[in-house]
Every structure is written in C-alpha cells, then in structure tokens.
Design an enzyme around this catalytic site. Structure first.
Site, PDB file in Angstrom:
ATOM      1  N   ILE A  97       0.854  -1.181   0.000  1.00  0.00           N
ATOM      2  CA  ILE A  97       0.000   0.000   0.000  1.00  0.00           C
ATOM      3  C   ILE A  97       0.886   1.225   0.000  1.00  0.00           C
ATOM      4  O   ILE A  97       1.798   1.346   0.826  1.00  0.00           O
ATOM      5  CB  ILE A  97      -0.948   0.003   1.214  1.00  0.00           C
ATOM      6  N   GLU A  98       0.651   2.112  -0.937  1.00  0.00           N
ATOM      7  CA  GLU A  98       1.461   3.321  -1.050  1.00  0.00           C
ATOM      8  C   GLU A  98       1.313   4.126   0.236  1.00  0.00           C
ATOM      9  O   GLU A  98       0.215   4.308   0.750  1.00  0.00           O
ATOM     10  CB  GLU A  98       1.003   4.100  -2.286  1.00  0.00           C
ATOM     11  N   LYS A 100       1.655   7.305   1.314  1.00  0.00           N
ATOM     12  CA  LYS A 100       0.851   8.519   1.454  1.00  0.00           C
ATOM     13  C   LYS A 100      -0.633   8.175   1.487  1.00  0.00           C
ATOM     14  O   LYS A 100      -1.401   8.775   2.246  1.00  0.00           O
ATOM     15  CB  LYS A 100       1.135   9.506   0.328  1.00  0.00           C
ATOM     16  N   CYS A 197      12.624   8.246  -2.088  1.00  0.00           N
ATOM     17  CA  CYS A 197      11.320   7.786  -2.540  1.00  0.00           C
ATOM     18  C   CYS A 197      11.323   7.630  -4.052  1.00  0.00           C
ATOM     19  O   CYS A 197      11.844   8.482  -4.786  1.00  0.00           O
ATOM     20  CB  CYS A 197      10.243   8.774  -2.109  1.00  0.00           C
ATOM     21  N   ASP A 204      14.816   8.859   2.282  1.00  0.00           N
ATOM     22  CA  ASP A 204      14.397   7.851   3.253  1.00  0.00           C
ATOM     23  C   ASP A 204      15.649   7.420   4.009  1.00  0.00           C
ATOM     24  O   ASP A 204      16.569   6.847   3.415  1.00  0.00           O
ATOM     25  CB  ASP A 204      13.761   6.645   2.557  1.00  0.00           C
ATOM     26  N   GLU A 237      10.810  -1.261   0.938  1.00  0.00           N
ATOM     27  CA  GLU A 237      10.654  -2.706   0.804  1.00  0.00           C
ATOM     28  C   GLU A 237      11.491  -3.238  -0.361  1.00  0.00           C
ATOM     29  O   GLU A 237      12.078  -4.317  -0.287  1.00  0.00           O
ATOM     30  CB  GLU A 237       9.180  -3.063   0.570  1.00  0.00           C
ATOM     31  N   GLY A 266       5.482  11.259   7.636  1.00  0.00           N
ATOM     32  CA  GLY A 266       4.032  11.310   7.694  1.00  0.00           C
ATOM     33  C   GLY A 266       3.449  10.461   8.807  1.00  0.00           C
ATOM     34  O   GLY A 266       2.347   9.932   8.700  1.00  0.00           O
TER      35      GLY A 266
END
Length: 290
Positions: A97-98, A100, A197, A204, A237, A266
């Site tokens: 799942i992205e 953001k 990213c 990251d 990942e 976030g």
C-alpha cells in the site's frame, strides 16, 4: 564503475507507471476527515521485483512492519481517542500500500465515531487486507499501554566506524565479496543506509542489519555497497529485497536475513525483513532515530 544506467532508466519507467492514473503520491491532495477506505492505493509488488530479478517463487520469507504514530478517531460521545498502530504485512502479499495513501486513509478516521479500539482494529485490518491481497495483522495500543517502551540500536557489529573511502552513490553490488572459504556466522549492521522515494525523491533514512552464515563477507566492501544506495530511487521494501538478492548472488551465504528500519515520514515508519529462515519473532524495538 557502477553499471546502473540501464537500471536507472528502468526505474524511471516504473516511476512513471506508478504515478499514472489516481495515485496520490507526489500530488497535492485534500485531506478527508471522515472514514474513507477508498483512499488506500495498492501497488503490485511485481513492479519493483521485476527490476531486481526476484523470481515468481520467492527466495525469501518475511514481513513488512508499519508503525503508525498518528491514529485518532472519536468515541460514541464524540471524544477523541488516540493510539499507536502496528501493521504486519506478509512479503508474499500481492500488493503493497502506497504510504501517502495509508496516511490519508488513517486521517479519514479523525472525525468518525467508532464503538471501541477493537472495532477500529477490525476495520483497518479488513480494508488493508482487501487492498493487499493478503491478511494484514493490525494491533492498536493506547499510549498508556506503551509506558517503558525501549529505544535502542540494532544488534551486532557496527560497520560505520570503518575508515573507508566512498565515491560511488549508485548501487554497486561488485563491492560484495567474500574473504574466506570457511563458514562463519555473524550479525552486522549500519545506520548509513539512505535511499530516496521512488517518485517524490524525498530522502528515506534507514538502518540495516545483516545476519548470515557462510563464507566471511568483506566488511569494507559491504559498507561501501550499503553507502552506494544513497542516491537510488526505490521504496524501502524494494531496497530490502535488493540487498537480500545482491548478497545472495554475490556471496552465496548458507543462510541470510536482511532487516531494514526506516525513519518515519508522515507519522509512519516502514521496517522490512527478508530471510531464508522463518521469521516468526521479530524485534520491533524503535531505533534512536525512529
């Protein structure tokens, strides 16, 4: 010299593909504060695995652990409830799942009423599992239940004090070599992992722990290899799986576990483990930067 021009062009193509359609990543997005499960955006794992050369029959086991620090909703009387969440996602899920979109999804709980913390757990687990194509394990904890939680470092021998010269910041698996034919077993780690990213280019920051059994891996080469991730654009990942695949291919250990822990962005941190062994018990202790 790093042979990454072709690989970089492939990643750009993947990036453009991920940005297509309704993906919220890298776009200005209005925040929704009432429960909206459609905000979750799945991305097939095959998109990144094609680049790395991960076969259809996975050569590793593992999970992704997401820690969420910004979860809140209203109880039946309209009083806010806050919690910290842990989401365990199996590495053989069809999708990720992205991040953001997950942040937007969790924000959508803010002004919605729910009966209990268990009800919210059940809803998040159901929604994530539907988008992942696999069962997500979700646990939410009130802050009072987290008294005494530890903050620590990864275990093992730290590579970061090695006095190496670095001049390559594109992934260079050629740095990975072994120094003996005898079998050793050791745990090594570094806090110098950095990637960007895949789409936004935001940094990251991560740490990586490598446990292996087999021919002794040259430590200076391993650290230079980890540093060579510095300018790559990949999801966390995917970096973890690339680390695993490159070490397996270049050093051929008898067993291997690669564990990455990334700092939060976030309100979410992502931690991935890939191993030739069963990984039923994973230490989810926060690192000093998390």
């Amino acid at each position: 010299m790093p042979a990454n021009n072709e690989r970089g062009n492939t990643m750009l193509t993947e990036s453009e593909t991920i940005m297509a359609n309704d993906n919220p990543l890298g776009k200005k997005t209005a925040y929704v504060s009432t429960y909206t499960p459609s905000l979750l955006y799945p991305i097939p794992r095959t998109k990144g695995r094609r680049i790395i050369g991960v076969p259809a029959v996975l050569p590793f086991k593992g999970i992704d652990i997401w820690n969420a620090f910004e979860i809140s909703w209203l109880n039946n009387k309209g009083k806010p409830v806050i919690a910290i969440g842990r989401f365990d996602i199996p590495c053989d899920s069809e999708n990720i799942i992205e991040s953001k979109s997950l942040k937007l999804y969790l924000t959508s709980f803010n002004n919605s009423k729910f009966d209990s913390i268990a009800a919210v757990e059940e809803i998040i687990a159901r929604d994530m599992s539907e988008h992942l194509g696999a069962v997500a394990n979700v646990s939410l904890q009130p802050l009072n239940d987290l008294d005494g939680e530890k903050i620590s470092h990864l275990k093992g021998d730290c590579l970061d004090d090695l006095d190496i010269e670095c001049d390559t910041y594109e992934i260079t698996p050629e740095y990975l070599t072994t120094t003996s034919n005898g079998s050793v077993e050791e745990t090594l780690y570094s806090d110098l992992l950095k990637s960007n990213c895949l789409v936004t280019g935001q940094p990251d920051w991560g740490s990586v722990q490598i446990h292996y059994r087999g021919k002794k891996i040259d430590r200076e080469g391993l650290l230079k290899y980890i540093v060579s991730y510095r300018n790559i654009n990949e999801f966390g990942e995917q970096c973890t799986e690339r680390l695993f695949m490159d070490i397996m291919q270049r050093c051929a250990p008898e067993s291997l576990t690669v564990y990455t822990r990334y700092t939060r962005r976030g309100g979410l941190d992502i931690n991935a483990i890939r191993s030739t062994e069963d990984v039923n018990k994973i230490n989810n202790t926060r690192l000093v930067r998390q």
